[in-house]
Design an enzyme around this catalytic site. Structure first.
Site, mmCIF file in Angstrom:
data_model
loop_
_atom_site.group_PDB
_atom_site.id
_atom_site.type_symbol
_atom_site.label_atom_id
_atom_site.label_comp_id
_atom_site.label_asym_id
_atom_site.label_seq_id
_atom_site.Cartn_x
_atom_site.Cartn_y
_atom_site.Cartn_z
ATOM 1 C CG HIS A 69 -6.241 86.218 -29.674
ATOM 2 N ND1 HIS A 69 -7.160 87.184 -29.992
ATOM 3 C CD2 HIS A 69 -6.654 85.097 -30.328
ATOM 4 C CE1 HIS A 69 -8.082 86.661 -30.791
ATOM 5 N NE2 HIS A 69 -7.785 85.388 -31.018
ATOM 6 C CD GLU A 70 -4.471 82.517 -31.697
ATOM 7 O OE1 GLU A 70 -5.218 81.522 -31.532
ATOM 8 O OE2 GLU A 70 -4.781 83.469 -32.431
ATOM 9 C CG HIS A 73 -8.726 80.907 -28.753
ATOM 10 N ND1 HIS A 73 -10.071 81.200 -28.799
ATOM 11 C CD2 HIS A 73 -8.109 81.828 -29.543
ATOM 12 C CE1 HIS A 73 -10.273 82.245 -29.587
ATOM 13 N NE2 HIS A 73 -9.096 82.649 -30.049
#
Length: 164
Positions: A69-70, A73
């Site tokens: 998820h991170e 980004h």
């Protein structure tokens, strides 16, 4: 403990590089995050911050979902620039296409709230407990006065504390 997470970050980058057929600059990985957030991607600093307590308590899901998820980004930022939404189409494309994961915005980890000490102040009124935070208690010790709204008398520290 951190080796597994760093290894997962690297694996996520290798997956993105294979998918997009280009290289990505690796971020600095930090474990200096507390509170309710599991992870934070700082786009302009190329920095990933992770919450070590939540990682320790939820390691399997953390490695499977939070790390990609991170990383997604930062990959989205390097691919598409700064004009994209944090959880917009570009980020979702990376989550689904590269990592084959649902683009969930929030974690569901149980987060323990830290205990807070309240300092009990009173006035002459019956049943007049006023729980002060440590910050407000400190202000009283420096000379600030607080008055009861009913009797207009100053609130006085009772010497009691309560943990919430």
């Amino acid at each position: 403990m951190h080796e597994q997470l760093n290894s997962r970050v690297e694996t996520c980058y290798l997956q993105a590089e294979t998918f997009f057929k280009r290289t990505f600059k690796r971020p600095v990985v930090s474990f200096q995050l507390r509170g309710q957030k599991a992870g934070v991607a700082h786009l302009h600093e190329n920095l990933l911050r992770f919450n070590p307590q939540l990682y320790q308590e939820n390691a399997e899901d953390f490695l499977r979902q939070t790390v990609p998820h991170e990383v997604a980004h930062l990959v989205a930022h390097q691919l598409f620039g700064g004009g994209i939404q944090p959880h917009g189409e570009e980020w979702q494309l990376i989550m689904r296409g590269v990592y084959e994961l649902p683009p969930n915005r929030c974690h569901t980890y149980a987060v323990q709230r830290r205990s807070v000490i309240r300092y009990i102040y009173r006035c002459p009124c019956p049943d007049s407990d006023f729980p002060f935070t440590s910050q407000r208690h400190s202000m009283v010790r420096k000379g600030r006065r607080y008055l009861c709204r009913r009797c207009r008398e100053p609130l006085m520290f009772s010497g009691e504390t309560r943990t919430e």
